[in-house]
Design a protein around this motif. Structure first.
Motif, mmCIF file in Angstrom:
data_model
loop_
_atom_site.group_PDB
_atom_site.id
_atom_site.type_symbol
_atom_site.label_atom_id
_atom_site.label_comp_id
_atom_site.label_asym_id
_atom_site.label_seq_id
_atom_site.Cartn_x
_atom_site.Cartn_y
_atom_site.Cartn_z
ATOM 1 N N ASP A 186 -13.214 5.847 0.517
ATOM 2 C CA ASP A 186 -12.727 4.767 1.400
ATOM 3 C C ASP A 186 -11.208 4.805 1.543
ATOM 4 O O ASP A 186 -10.672 4.301 2.525
ATOM 5 N N THR A 187 -10.534 5.346 0.539
ATOM 6 C CA THR A 187 -9.066 5.244 0.503
ATOM 7 C C THR A 187 -8.364 6.610 0.559
ATOM 8 O O THR A 187 -7.140 6.675 0.406
ATOM 9 N N CYS A 188 -9.154 7.665 0.711
ATOM 10 C CA CYS A 188 -8.587 9.028 0.783
ATOM 11 C C CYS A 188 -9.132 9.728 2.023
ATOM 12 O O CYS A 188 -10.232 9.420 2.471
ATOM 13 N N ARG A 189 -8.387 10.715 2.514
ATOM 14 C CA ARG A 189 -8.986 11.658 3.475
ATOM 15 C C ARG A 189 -9.311 12.930 2.709
ATOM 16 O O ARG A 189 -8.420 13.534 2.098
ATOM 17 N N ARG A 247 0.897 11.612 1.662
ATOM 18 C CA ARG A 247 0.298 12.544 2.635
ATOM 19 C C ARG A 247 0.678 13.979 2.309
ATOM 20 O O ARG A 247 1.873 14.274 2.141
ATOM 21 N N ASP A 267 -4.712 12.970 2.502
ATOM 22 C CA ASP A 267 -3.837 11.831 2.211
ATOM 23 C C ASP A 267 -4.641 10.769 1.470
ATOM 24 O O ASP A 267 -5.865 10.871 1.373
ATOM 25 N N PHE A 268 -3.957 9.785 0.949
ATOM 26 C CA PHE A 268 -4.657 8.699 0.246
ATOM 27 C C PHE A 268 -3.735 7.503 0.102
ATOM 28 O O PHE A 268 -2.517 7.621 0.251
ATOM 29 N N LYS A 269 -4.362 6.363 -0.224
ATOM 30 C CA LYS A 269 -3.628 5.104 -0.393
ATOM 31 C C LYS A 269 -3.776 4.628 -1.834
ATOM 32 O O LYS A 269 -4.877 4.669 -2.395
ATOM 33 N N GLY A 287 -4.426 11.003 10.853
ATOM 34 C CA GLY A 287 -4.447 9.555 11.040
ATOM 35 C C GLY A 287 -3.212 9.000 11.721
ATOM 36 O O GLY A 287 -2.741 9.548 12.728
ATOM 37 N N SER A 288 -2.676 7.920 11.153
ATOM 38 C CA SER A 288 -1.566 7.223 11.820
ATOM 39 C C SER A 288 -0.294 8.075 11.841
ATOM 40 O O SER A 288 0.539 7.926 12.729
ATOM 41 N N GLU A 330 0.881 -1.159 0.000
ATOM 42 C CA GLU A 330 0.000 0.000 0.000
ATOM 43 C C GLU A 330 0.920 1.210 0.000
ATOM 44 O O GLU A 330 1.847 1.290 0.804
ATOM 45 N N ARG A 381 -15.075 5.115 10.414
ATOM 46 C CA ARG A 381 -14.070 4.589 11.352
ATOM 47 C C ARG A 381 -14.308 5.104 12.774
ATOM 48 O O ARG A 381 -14.147 4.383 13.739
HETATM 49 N N1 U5P Z 1 -5.837 3.768 3.947
HETATM 50 C C1 U5P Z 1 -6.511 2.855 3.163
HETATM 51 N N2 U5P Z 1 -6.486 1.541 3.508
HETATM 52 C C2 U5P Z 1 -5.803 1.076 4.586
HETATM 53 C C3 U5P Z 1 -5.115 2.011 5.385
HETATM 54 C C4 U5P Z 1 -5.145 3.340 5.040
HETATM 55 O O1 U5P Z 1 -7.119 3.218 2.156
HETATM 56 O O2 U5P Z 1 -5.813 -0.143 4.837
HETATM 57 C C5 U5P Z 1 -5.840 5.188 3.579
HETATM 58 C C6 U5P Z 1 -6.655 6.038 4.538
HETATM 59 O O3 U5P Z 1 -7.978 6.202 4.063
HETATM 60 C C7 U5P Z 1 -5.906 7.353 4.503
HETATM 61 C C8 U5P Z 1 -4.452 6.949 4.219
HETATM 62 O O4 U5P Z 1 -6.372 8.162 3.430
HETATM 63 O O5 U5P Z 1 -4.509 5.657 3.664
HETATM 64 C C9 U5P Z 1 -3.556 6.966 5.460
HETATM 65 O O6 U5P Z 1 -4.176 6.223 6.483
HETATM 66 P P1 U5P Z 1 -3.569 6.162 7.957
HETATM 67 O O7 U5P Z 1 -2.253 5.456 7.854
HETATM 68 O O8 U5P Z 1 -3.389 7.570 8.424
HETATM 69 O O9 U5P Z 1 -4.583 5.402 8.758
#
Ligand code: U5P
Length: 236
Positions: A197-200, A94, A175-177, A99-100, A90, A216
């Motif tokens: 689902d995969t972006c903020r 950012r 941010d996004f994945k 988040g994390s 993944e 979440r």
């Molecule tokens: N994210 C995903 N899937 C995951 C983990 C994170 O799509 O399994 C995306 C979150 O939606 C966020 C970004 O946009 O990655 C960073 O997530 P985090 O590491 O801050 O939780």
């Protein structure tokens, strides 16, 4: 094109084989999960929103010369994609602390970062997708050195295109994945999905969250938020 056997079922999508060995049929599901499946719910309407948002974004990225596995949208919940060999990675980009990143490094949520920060995570549910560095990618042979360079460059290029698009939608791309795959001829392409689902995604005026963090953190119904993202995307 006919749909054949189910090849793989993930948390948010089902992948089916087709009569063409290079093409897969994707169905977006209504399931929402968080915390590596610890929280799981069916949310009516989520699949069709994410399918439409991903299809539009992948089309816009293609117009900007960014290759992806996306072929075409088939229906509200379905797409045709090119079959690729997925890297078990993944790639998170950012622009703003959240988040994390904020939790791990003690950086205040909402702080603009001075450059796009790129992170790799190993896709492995049993290990809760740990953060890894480029040496780990190399040691675990997750991608070749040249491939890592290409993945990073593409991720940063995608960030530039998406930053501009979301700004036009009055949205801050926090941010996004991303996930990447390799085609049969060895080229590296963007794969999976890009959706709330995969972006903020934060509204630029109000800072309102328009993404999965609302699910979440149990902050309310995500459907109107995802619908708002789709509406703004359709107005571009
Ligand atoms: N994210 C995903 N899937 C995951 C983990 C994170 O799509 O399994 C995306 C979150 O939606 C966020 C970004 O946009 O990655 C960073 O997530 P985090 O590491 O801050 O939780």
């Amino acid at each position: 094109m006919d749909m054949k056997e189910l090849l793989y079922e993930g948390k948010a999508k089902e992948l089916y084989e087709t009569d063409d060995p290079d093409t897969l049929w994707v169905k977006y599901k209504n399931q929402a999960t968080a915390g590596n499946g610890a929280k799981k719910e069916t949310i009516e309407g989520k699949g069709k929103l994410n399918n439409q948002i991903t299809s539009l974004l992948f089309e816009k990225l293609k117009e900007k010369g960014i290759p992806s596995h996306f072929i075409k949208q088939l229906s509200e919940t379905e797409q045709l994609i090119q079959k690729v060999e997925m890297f078990p990675l993944e790639v998170v980009v950012r622009n703003v602390a959240a988040g994390s990143f904020s939790r791990r490094l003690g950086v205040e949520e909402g702080k603009e970062l001075s450059f796009p920060v790129l992170e790799f995570y190993l896709k492995k549910d049993e290990l809760n997708d740990p953060i890894i560095n480029e040496d780990h990618v190399k040691e675990l042979a997750l991608a070749a050195e040249g491939e890592v360079v290409k993945i990073k460059n593409q991720a940063l290029e995608i960030n530039q295109v998406l930053l501009k698009l979301f700004k036009e939608m009055n949205i801050r791309l926090v941010d996004f994945k991303l996930e990447f795959g390799k085609t049969s001829d060895g080229s590296i392409v963007l794969a999976d999905e890009i959706s709330p689902d995969t972006c903020r995604l934060w509204d630029l005026d109000t800072n309102d969250r328009l993404d999965k963090d609302v699910f979440r953190k149990d902050l309310g119904d995500i459907i109107p938020l995802y619908q708002e993202v789709l509406t703004r995307l359709n107005q571009l």
